[in-house]
Motif scaffolding. Sequence first.
Motif, mmCIF file in Angstrom:
data_model
loop_
_atom_site.group_PDB
_atom_site.id
_atom_site.type_symbol
_atom_site.label_atom_id
_atom_site.label_comp_id
_atom_site.label_asym_id
_atom_site.label_seq_id
_atom_site.Cartn_x
_atom_site.Cartn_y
_atom_site.Cartn_z
ATOM 1 N N SER A 61 0.855 -1.189 0.000
ATOM 2 C CA SER A 61 0.000 0.000 0.000
ATOM 3 C C SER A 61 0.890 1.238 0.000
ATOM 4 O O SER A 61 2.102 1.138 -0.198
ATOM 5 C CB SER A 61 -0.914 -0.013 1.231
ATOM 6 N N ALA A 62 0.306 2.392 0.245
ATOM 7 C CA ALA A 62 1.053 3.647 0.238
ATOM 8 C C ALA A 62 2.084 3.716 1.360
ATOM 9 O O ALA A 62 3.057 4.473 1.260
ATOM 10 C CB ALA A 62 0.084 4.821 0.338
ATOM 11 N N LEU A 63 1.884 2.957 2.426
ATOM 12 C CA LEU A 63 2.844 2.923 3.529
ATOM 13 C C LEU A 63 3.728 1.695 3.409
ATOM 14 O O LEU A 63 3.231 0.592 3.144
ATOM 15 C CB LEU A 63 2.117 2.885 4.885
ATOM 16 N N ASP A 64 5.010 1.872 3.650
ATOM 17 C CA ASP A 64 5.915 0.731 3.597
ATOM 18 C C ASP A 64 5.720 -0.143 4.852
ATOM 19 O O ASP A 64 5.185 0.336 5.867
ATOM 20 C CB ASP A 64 7.367 1.197 3.472
ATOM 21 N N PRO A 65 6.116 -1.408 4.795
ATOM 22 C CA PRO A 65 5.887 -2.329 5.914
ATOM 23 C C PRO A 65 6.484 -1.870 7.246
ATOM 24 O O PRO A 65 5.857 -2.051 8.296
ATOM 25 C CB PRO A 65 6.528 -3.636 5.443
ATOM 26 N N LEU A 66 7.667 -1.266 7.240
ATOM 27 C CA LEU A 66 8.260 -0.809 8.495
ATOM 28 C C LEU A 66 7.438 0.320 9.104
ATOM 29 O O LEU A 66 7.191 0.329 10.318
ATOM 30 C CB LEU A 66 9.712 -0.360 8.280
ATOM 31 N N THR A 67 6.998 1.252 8.285
ATOM 32 C CA THR A 67 6.165 2.351 8.795
ATOM 33 C C THR A 67 4.889 1.809 9.416
ATOM 34 O O THR A 67 4.467 2.251 10.489
ATOM 35 C CB THR A 67 5.854 3.354 7.671
ATOM 36 N N LYS A 68 4.266 0.838 8.768
ATOM 37 C CA LYS A 68 3.052 0.226 9.321
ATOM 38 C C LYS A 68 3.325 -0.375 10.696
ATOM 39 O O LYS A 68 2.540 -0.196 11.628
ATOM 40 C CB LYS A 68 2.513 -0.855 8.382
ATOM 41 N N GLU A 69 4.440 -1.097 10.821
ATOM 42 C CA GLU A 69 4.777 -1.715 12.112
ATOM 43 C C GLU A 69 5.028 -0.648 13.175
ATOM 44 O O GLU A 69 4.597 -0.791 14.318
ATOM 45 C CB GLU A 69 5.993 -2.634 11.984
ATOM 46 N N MET A 70 5.698 0.419 12.801
ATOM 47 C CA MET A 70 5.979 1.482 13.772
ATOM 48 C C MET A 70 4.698 2.189 14.209
ATOM 49 O O MET A 70 4.537 2.522 15.392
ATOM 50 C CB MET A 70 7.013 2.452 13.204
ATOM 51 N N GLY A 82 0.458 -4.592 25.887
ATOM 52 C CA GLY A 82 1.814 -5.108 25.976
ATOM 53 C C GLY A 82 2.108 -6.172 24.947
ATOM 54 O O GLY A 82 3.188 -6.198 24.353
ATOM 55 N N TYR A 83 1.147 -7.053 24.717
ATOM 56 C CA TYR A 83 1.349 -8.123 23.730
ATOM 57 C C TYR A 83 1.648 -7.530 22.353
ATOM 58 O O TYR A 83 2.618 -7.902 21.696
ATOM 59 C CB TYR A 83 0.125 -9.047 23.659
ATOM 60 N N CYS A 84 0.814 -6.598 21.929
ATOM 61 C CA CYS A 84 0.991 -6.002 20.599
ATOM 62 C C CYS A 84 2.246 -5.139 20.531
ATOM 63 O O CYS A 84 2.925 -5.131 19.500
ATOM 64 C CB CYS A 84 -0.243 -5.195 20.219
ATOM 65 N N ALA A 85 2.565 -4.431 21.598
ATOM 66 C CA ALA A 85 3.792 -3.636 21.608
ATOM 67 C C ALA A 85 5.001 -4.547 21.416
ATOM 68 O O ALA A 85 5.909 -4.231 20.638
ATOM 69 C CB ALA A 85 3.912 -2.835 22.903
ATOM 70 N N HIS A 86 5.008 -5.693 22.101
ATOM 71 C CA HIS A 86 6.120 -6.637 21.958
ATOM 72 C C HIS A 86 6.162 -7.252 20.553
ATOM 73 O O HIS A 86 7.215 -7.280 19.907
ATOM 74 C CB HIS A 86 6.006 -7.770 22.991
ATOM 75 N N SER A 87 5.033 -7.769 20.092
ATOM 76 C CA SER A 87 5.047 -8.492 18.821
ATOM 77 C C SER A 87 5.344 -7.566 17.649
ATOM 78 O O SER A 87 6.081 -7.934 16.721
ATOM 79 C CB SER A 87 3.736 -9.260 18.602
ATOM 80 N N HIS A 88 4.830 -6.351 17.672
ATOM 81 C CA HIS A 88 5.070 -5.439 16.552
ATOM 82 C C HIS A 88 6.442 -4.771 16.633
ATOM 83 O O HIS A 88 7.002 -4.402 15.601
ATOM 84 C CB HIS A 88 3.920 -4.453 16.399
ATOM 85 N N THR A 89 6.998 -4.656 17.842
ATOM 86 C CA THR A 89 8.381 -4.202 17.949
ATOM 87 C C THR A 89 9.306 -5.252 17.339
ATOM 88 O O THR A 89 10.229 -4.922 16.575
ATOM 89 C CB THR A 89 8.762 -3.906 19.410
ATOM 90 N N ALA A 90 9.045 -6.517 17.639
ATOM 91 C CA ALA A 90 9.836 -7.596 17.034
ATOM 92 C C ALA A 90 9.682 -7.585 15.518
ATOM 93 O O ALA A 90 10.672 -7.738 14.778
ATOM 94 C CB ALA A 90 9.418 -8.948 17.608
ATOM 95 N N ALA A 91 8.453 -7.381 15.036
ATOM 96 C CA ALA A 91 8.216 -7.347 13.590
ATOM 97 C C ALA A 91 8.924 -6.150 12.957
ATOM 98 O O ALA A 91 9.513 -6.269 11.871
ATOM 99 C CB ALA A 91 6.721 -7.299 13.294
ATOM 100 N N ALA A 92 8.897 -5.006 13.619
ATOM 101 C CA ALA A 92 9.572 -3.821 13.085
ATOM 102 C C ALA A 92 11.081 -4.031 13.030
ATOM 103 O O ALA A 92 11.733 -3.663 12.044
ATOM 104 C CB ALA A 92 9.233 -2.587 13.924
ATOM 105 N N LYS A 93 11.620 -4.646 14.059
ATOM 106 C CA LYS A 93 13.064 -4.937 14.050
ATOM 107 C C LYS A 93 13.399 -5.904 12.923
ATOM 108 O O LYS A 93 14.415 -5.746 12.241
ATOM 109 C CB LYS A 93 13.497 -5.495 15.405
ATOM 110 N N ALA A 94 12.544 -6.883 12.702
ATOM 111 C CA ALA A 94 12.766 -7.841 11.611
ATOM 112 C C ALA A 94 12.693 -7.149 10.254
ATOM 113 O O ALA A 94 13.319 -7.599 9.287
ATOM 114 C CB ALA A 94 11.756 -8.980 11.683
ATOM 115 N N LYS A 95 11.943 -6.049 10.177
ATOM 116 C CA LYS A 95 11.814 -5.302 8.925
ATOM 117 C C LYS A 95 12.869 -4.207 8.822
ATOM 118 O O LYS A 95 12.815 -3.377 7.920
ATOM 119 C CB LYS A 95 10.410 -4.735 8.797
#
Length: 136
Positions: A61-70, A82-95
């Motif tokens: 989409s118009a937003l890149d995957p890292l921006t979406k995760e952030m 807390g669950y989502c903060a942890h899982s999406h921080t991990a996903a952002a780091k992976a991206k």
Amino acid sequence: MSTIAKNQNPESDPRVKAVFDDIRATRKSDFINNMWHYLAFDADLLETTWAEVKAVMATPSALDPLTKEMLYIAVSVTNGCGYCAHSHTAAAKAKGMTAEQHADLLRVISLAAKTNQLATALQVPVDPVFDADIRP
């Protein structure tokens, strides 16, 4: 501690298995995180939630995957998930989110929270220039 028991064999339900298989294919990983395991108590809820997550987070989409995760991190922190903060921080780091980007993100989150609270407490009126109905 959860409010429901985790199903020890969720993929015995063909609908759950189909969603889990799609998660694996979409993410190119065999890992199914707890969110999906716990949502699997209800196949309808699992299917609709995954479909929306896939459409927003995994579809170009118009937003890149890292921006979406952030953005997801910021909303998760604001909502106290807390669950989502942890899982999406991990996903952002992976991206590719760097330590510097993470620190900057946290500065923006904390500043926005502070100024939002001040604006709410003061009930600051919106400037007409910011109103889409009034702007030329």
